[in-house]
Scaffold this motif. Structure first.
Motif, PDB file in Angstrom:
ATOM      1  N   ASN A   1       0.860  -1.179   0.000  1.00  0.00           N
ATOM      2  CA  ASN A   1       0.000   0.000   0.000  1.00  0.00           C
ATOM      3  C   ASN A   1       0.901   1.236   0.000  1.00  0.00           C
ATOM      4  O   ASN A   1       0.966   1.970   0.974  1.00  0.00           O
ATOM      5  N   LEU A   2       1.593   1.432  -1.101  1.00  0.00           N
ATOM      6  CA  LEU A   2       2.590   2.494  -1.147  1.00  0.00           C
ATOM      7  C   LEU A   2       1.909   3.831  -1.386  1.00  0.00           C
ATOM      8  O   LEU A   2       1.217   4.020  -2.388  1.00  0.00           O
ATOM      9  N   LEU A   3       2.088   4.775  -0.432  1.00  0.00           N
ATOM     10  CA  LEU A   3       1.379   6.047  -0.507  1.00  0.00           C
ATOM     11  C   LEU A   3       2.258   7.164  -1.062  1.00  0.00           C
ATOM     12  O   LEU A   3       1.857   8.316  -1.074  1.00  0.00           O
ATOM     13  N   PHE A   4       3.452   6.845  -1.461  1.00  0.00           N
ATOM     14  CA  PHE A   4       4.353   7.883  -1.957  1.00  0.00           C
ATOM     15  C   PHE A   4       5.255   7.268  -3.015  1.00  0.00           C
ATOM     16  O   PHE A   4       5.226   6.049  -3.229  1.00  0.00           O
ATOM     17  N   ARG A   5       6.032   8.100  -3.629  1.00  0.00           N
ATOM     18  CA  ARG A   5       6.964   7.577  -4.635  1.00  0.00           C
ATOM     19  C   ARG A   5       8.343   7.423  -4.014  1.00  0.00           C
ATOM     20  O   ARG A   5       8.803   8.266  -3.263  1.00  0.00           O
ATOM     21  N   LEU A   6       8.993   6.351  -4.365  1.00  0.00           N
ATOM     22  CA  LEU A   6      10.378   6.196  -3.925  1.00  0.00           C
ATOM     23  C   LEU A   6      11.237   7.113  -4.782  1.00  0.00           C
ATOM     24  O   LEU A   6      11.128   7.108  -6.002  1.00  0.00           O
TER      25      LEU A   6
ATOM     26  N   ILE B   1       5.535  -6.708  -5.675  1.00  0.00           N
ATOM     27  CA  ILE B   1       6.591  -6.958  -6.657  1.00  0.00           C
ATOM     28  C   ILE B   1       6.858  -5.708  -7.480  1.00  0.00           C
ATOM     29  O   ILE B   1       8.009  -5.318  -7.692  1.00  0.00           O
ATOM     30  N   ALA B   2       5.790  -5.041  -7.882  1.00  0.00           N
ATOM     31  CA  ALA B   2       5.966  -3.838  -8.699  1.00  0.00           C
ATOM     32  C   ALA B   2       6.744  -2.770  -7.952  1.00  0.00           C
ATOM     33  O   ALA B   2       7.661  -2.150  -8.504  1.00  0.00           O
ATOM     34  N   ASN B   3       6.412  -2.566  -6.678  1.00  0.00           N
ATOM     35  CA  ASN B   3       7.060  -1.480  -5.932  1.00  0.00           C
ATOM     36  C   ASN B   3       8.451  -1.853  -5.444  1.00  0.00           C
ATOM     37  O   ASN B   3       9.372  -1.031  -5.477  1.00  0.00           O
ATOM     38  N   ALA B   4       8.567  -3.087  -4.991  1.00  0.00           N
ATOM     39  CA  ALA B   4       9.843  -3.461  -4.372  1.00  0.00           C
ATOM     40  C   ALA B   4      10.941  -3.672  -5.400  1.00  0.00           C
ATOM     41  O   ALA B   4      12.118  -3.539  -5.092  1.00  0.00           O
ATOM     42  N   LYS B   5      10.534  -3.984  -6.623  1.00  0.00           N
ATOM     43  CA  LYS B   5      11.526  -4.171  -7.683  1.00  0.00           C
ATOM     44  C   LYS B   5      12.381  -2.911  -7.852  1.00  0.00           C
ATOM     45  O   LYS B   5      13.589  -2.987  -8.063  1.00  0.00           O
ATOM     46  N   LEU B   6      11.725  -1.787  -7.740  1.00  0.00           N
ATOM     47  CA  LEU B   6      12.422  -0.511  -7.903  1.00  0.00           C
ATOM     48  C   LEU B   6      13.484  -0.341  -6.810  1.00  0.00           C
ATOM     49  O   LEU B   6      14.627   0.021  -7.092  1.00  0.00           O
ATOM     50  N   LEU B   7      13.063  -0.632  -5.595  1.00  0.00           N
ATOM     51  CA  LEU B   7      13.993  -0.483  -4.471  1.00  0.00           C
ATOM     52  C   LEU B   7      15.163  -1.448  -4.601  1.00  0.00           C
ATOM     53  O   LEU B   7      16.323  -1.075  -4.390  1.00  0.00           O
ATOM     54  N   VAL B   8      14.854  -2.684  -4.986  1.00  0.00           N
ATOM     55  CA  VAL B   8      15.908  -3.682  -5.153  1.00  0.00           C
ATOM     56  C   VAL B   8      16.874  -3.243  -6.240  1.00  0.00           C
ATOM     57  O   VAL B   8      18.096  -3.364  -6.108  1.00  0.00           O
ATOM     58  N   ASP B   9      16.308  -2.677  -7.274  1.00  0.00           N
ATOM     59  CA  ASP B   9      17.126  -2.210  -8.387  1.00  0.00           C
ATOM     60  C   ASP B   9      18.074  -1.099  -7.926  1.00  0.00           C
ATOM     61  O   ASP B   9      19.246  -1.079  -8.297  1.00  0.00           O
ATOM     62  N   TRP B  10      17.566  -0.207  -7.126  1.00  0.00           N
ATOM     63  CA  TRP B  10      18.371   0.933  -6.697  1.00  0.00           C
ATOM     64  C   TRP B  10      19.401   0.558  -5.643  1.00  0.00           C
ATOM     65  O   TRP B  10      20.521   1.050  -5.644  1.00  0.00           O
ATOM     66  N   THR B  11      18.982  -0.271  -4.725  1.00  0.00           N
ATOM     67  CA  THR B  11      19.926  -0.620  -3.667  1.00  0.00           C
ATOM     68  C   THR B  11      20.905  -1.690  -4.113  1.00  0.00           C
ATOM     69  O   THR B  11      21.948  -1.856  -3.510  1.00  0.00           O
ATOM     70  N   LYS B  12      20.568  -2.449  -5.133  1.00  0.00           N
ATOM     71  CA  LYS B  12      21.380  -3.571  -5.625  1.00  0.00           C
ATOM     72  C   LYS B  12      21.683  -4.555  -4.492  1.00  0.00           C
ATOM     73  O   LYS B  12      22.774  -5.121  -4.421  1.00  0.00           O
ATOM     74  N   GLY B  13      20.743  -4.726  -3.629  1.00  0.00           N
ATOM     75  CA  GLY B  13      20.915  -5.688  -2.548  1.00  0.00           C
ATOM     76  C   GLY B  13      21.733  -5.178  -1.383  1.00  0.00           C
ATOM     77  O   GLY B  13      21.864  -5.842  -0.376  1.00  0.00           O
TER      78      GLY B  13
END
Lengths: 149, 663
Positions: free
Chosen positions: B157-162, B195-207
């Motif tokens: 339930n993401l209420l903002f943009r990363l 999956i849609a939201n967390a993919k972005l974070l995973v992409d940016w943090t690279k783990g």
């Protein structure tokens, strides 16, 4: 070298982990049929028709032990991560909530059989005293099947 | 490497009751912990969610850690099952199962963001502090400013943009992001969003700076470590990064947090032993404790598998002895009066199970009772002893009531044949510092300071390793360069306090980590500072050279300085004085370094310069860079020598200007 490679996943199934099942009968009897049904359903939901179709060629529940609740699932190497994820996302078999937990993954049936035998004995020892005659007979039948795998 | 699940709900925001926090029933908590243990995890954190507008006293930590007895009752076959799964995962059977406390603050308003500072007593009572930002502003604040350890984003339930800059800033500050996999398992709709939201974070943090936890209030959404790792492939996280996210990152984070909580400036740790122990027989047991010291132990709630097996055996034999004593200590502790020796009595008949923890509890309790004024009366140490035990010092501090408190100080590096000298001071904040100084010139760079700011209601973690905690040489040199910083800025600029100190350390550490060239430059310039500083202080103190091996000198000077620092009120100021003291000593310990400013023979200059820089290069594990620096600063010094009197007068201004240029 073989052209087509498989992965054998030795899974452990927890039946209804939210409830205490001490001394009660199991709510559902695991069979090859209902397990593969549940896995295929999960693949269909999560990866769609194409995903299911590509997995279907090699997907096979090779062995199920309803006493210790271990099972071996075979899948092609290319698709095994997908199948594994789908199994992780399985929430129920029939009406009973289940949790799949991977114990071992191996590339050939022999290695998988050895690992399975080890886990079977371990598990059997853990729950050895509480088993009835019928279950012990079932257990032996399963072990024979496993040895032929 | 053990696996961690750092989000086992104690209370959780429920979707049925409109986001209100619902407490998990005790029975379910036990079941969750049991299952996590059975699946092969070696550590869990009990998570308390706070949702209210303001934090109040009653939000502070009241989470009772689970006792061994309750686990055994819930699952009689637990120990064999745990051993079975641990063998399969490759986790050693002897790894203790650890429990931590964690708070998750729902972050909405500006006021709440401001409340998240390091001085907040409510947050201090927990081991781990996490936030759940609910809007863009809160997210940005959490990433860039707030003093938190984990940012837990509700991806379903993401209420903002990363925002990428915010995420980058958070990674730079060492804040971890959390992904809860229980949302993935719930239903198809949530799974899609996660999956849609967390993919972005995973992409940016690279783990990197990513941890994965369950966060589920039911056992059915708990998965084994292997399955979780594989599940993360759905988010685009590779297997080894996912593995790191569930094991190594968690471990690093916990070690960092505990270091920050229990050490002064993450470096100095002090341990008090109770007066009931025999005064001089300390070497053998304490040095043993140091070897066993564990950076990720929270000091309580740890349980060992063999204890579990023992407890299980006890239950099968007789009902009367169904719980192991070692674990019940944690629950018993609250009912006990604050006398340390009571606990030791309880534990006295079972010394093998958890003696270090008991001792630590003892020590912290004892510390509370102590009077604030402590003056240094006597310092006893013998050279032979020190050589044998690799410089473990014993200091006695006499209090008002003339009770002698034996203290042991500090793990030491094995290879250094340094002679140590320690002293212990307690100020009104009940913060205690130990400064340990190596006065041998060969080990001058090994100035090893450990202090601990003890929180009153927390028992300290067992201090038991050969070296305080694992620290890379680069980090260490950073610590020292920061000390130089402090010295320089002390002259003119008033210090911001503990937070700014930490920020500085982190900042320069990150710079050093990023770029080797940067590090070298900084080191070089700082070193120049260091030299100048030494020059100044030496003149002030009329220091005689060549006394590096005299044991009385450092203590004498330190006492002087301590008396001075007694006037300053805040503990932070005292800490800075200690830094100064330690810096002084490190500079004293290099007598050649001091003389070469005064003597003008160029040959000795080069020689001593080389020597000094070999030391620094040892610090950095890079001999080559040290030589480069040596050349540099040598040139610099010859340039500066004609200006020496001028320099002495304007030292402050020069340092400021350099600082400015560097900035």
């Amino acid at each position: 070298m073989v052209g087509f490679k498989n992965r054998y996943m030795l899974m452990e199934v927890y039946l209804d982990p939210d409830k205490d099942l001490l001394g009660e009968g199991t709510p559902v009897i695991l069979t090859k049929l209902n397990l593969s049904e549940a896995i295929k359903d999960s693949i269909l939901v999560n990866f769609g028709e194409c995903g299911l179709a590509s997995c279907l060629g090699s997907l096979h529940v090779a062995y199920v032990n309803p006493v210790t609740k271990l099972c071996i699932v075979r899948s092609s190497r290319d698709e095994h991560r997908r199948v594994w994820s789908a199994m992780t996302l399985v929430r129920s078999v029939g009406n009973c909530p289940v949790v799949f937990n991977l114990l071992d993954i191996s590339g050939c049936s022999r290695a998988c059989r050895d690992a399975a035998l080890k886990c079977e004995t371990e598990k059997f020892n853990q729950s050895g005293k509480g088993l009835s005659e019928e279950e012990i007979r079932e257990m032996n039948r399963c072990l024979d099947k496993l040895k032929l795998l | 490497m053990g696996f961690f699940d750092l989000n086992v709900p104690y209370t959780y925001p429920s979707s049925q009751s409109g986001g209100k926090e619902v407490a998990v029933v005790n029975k379910l908590r036990v079941k969750l912990a049991t299952k996590a243990m059975e699946l092969g995890y070696v550590g869990i954190a009990h998570n308390h969610s706070i949702g209210g507008v303001t934090m109040t006293e009653k939000d502070s930590c009241t989470i009772p850690l689970l006792a061994l007895g309750s686990l055994v009752k819930a699952a009689p076959r637990l120990s064999s099952s745990v051993a079975f799964h641990r063998d399969l995962l490759g986790v050693p059977r002897s790894t203790p199962f650890r429990q931590y406390t964690r708070v998750t603050v729902k972050l909405e308003t500006k006021a709440q963001c401001l409340g998240l500072n390091s001085g907040n007593p409510v947050l201090k009572s927990y081991d781990i502090v996490a936030v759940r930002p609910m809007n863009q502003y809160a997210f940005d604040q959490a990433c860039t400013k707030a003093e938190v350890d984990i940012i837990s984003i509700d991806f379903s339930n993401l209420l903002f943009r990363l925002m990428h800059p915010s995420v980058k800033a958070a990674i730079k500050r060492g804040v971890y992001f959390e992904i809860k996999y229980s949302d993935l398992l719930k239903d198809a709709e949530k799974r899609r969003q996660v999956i849609a939201n967390a993919k972005l974070l995973v992409d940016w943090t690279k783990g990197k700076n990513l941890i994965i936890s369950s966060g589920s209030p039911s056992v059915i959404e708990l998965r084994g470590p292997n399955d979780v790792i594989n599940l993360m492939s759905l988010l685009g996280l590779s297997a080894e990064r996912a593995r790191a996210a569930i094991s190594k990152n968690c471990r690093n984070m916990i070690a960092k947090i505990l270091k920050k909580k229990r050490f002064h400036k993450e470096a100095v740790k002090v341990e008090l032993l109770s007066s009931s122990d025999d005064t001089f027989g300390l070497e053998q047991n304490t040095s043993g404790d140091f070897m066993k010291w564990d950076p990720i132990s929270s000091g309580e709630g740890d349980m060992l598998l063999e204890d579990l097996a023992k407890a299980f055996d006890a239950t099968t034999r007789s009902v009367a002895h169904k719980s192991s004593k070692a674990i019940d200590v944690t629950s018993d502790r609250k009912g006990l009066p604050s006398h340390g020796f009571r606990l030791t009595e309880i534990l006295g008949n079972e010394p093998s199970t958890q003696p270090p923890a008991a001792k630590m509890i003892d020590a912290s309790v004892h510390c509370k009772n102590q009077v604030s004024e402590v003056c240094m009366a006597d310092s006893a140490w013998s050279v032979d002893n020190l050589r044998e035990n690799e410089t473990i010092c014993q200091i006695e501090i006499s209090e008002d009531d003339n009770k002698m408190v034996p203290t042991t100080i500090d793990p030491l590096r094995k290879c250094s044949a340094s002679q140590g000298h320690g002293l212990l001071v307690q100020d009104q904040e009940s913060a205690s510092f130990t400064v340990k100084k190596c006065t041998d010139s060969a080990a001058a760079s090994d100035v090893n300071i450990q202090t601990e700011l003890e929180s009153e209601d927390k028992s300290m973690s067992p201090l038991k390793s050969g070296r305080g905690f694992p620290r890379s040489p680069v980090e260490k040199s950073n610590m020292e360069t920061i000390l130089v910083h402090d010295e320089v800025s002390l002259d003119g600029v008033s210090k911001g306090g503990a937070i700014s100190g930490h920020a500085k350390i982190e900042h320069s550490a990150s710079i050093a980590g990023n770029d080797d060239d940067d590090e070298m430059k900084i080191d070089a310039s700082l070193e120049a500072n260091h030299d100048e500083y030494m020059e100044v202080t030496m003149e002030d103190q009329k220091h005689e050279t060549g006394e590096s091996n005299l044991p009385n000198l450092p203590s004498y000077e330190t006492t002087d300085l301590l008396k001075e620092s007694g006037n300053s009120l805040s503990s932070e100021a005292v800490g800075q004085d200690h830094d100064q003291v330690s810096m002084l000593d490190s500079s004293e310990a290099e007598p050649y370094n001091n003389t070469f400013e005064i003597t003008k023979e160029s040959e000795t200059e080069t020689e001593t310069n080389q020597q000094a820089h070999v030391q620094t290069s040892e610090r950095n594990n890079a001999r080559k860079s040290g030589k480069v620096r040596a050349k540099r600063s040598w040139v610099r010094l010859t340039h500066l020598q004609p200006l020496k009197p001028f320099l002495l007068q304007r030292f402050k201004r020069i340092s400021k200007r350099r600082k400015h240029r560097r900035g």
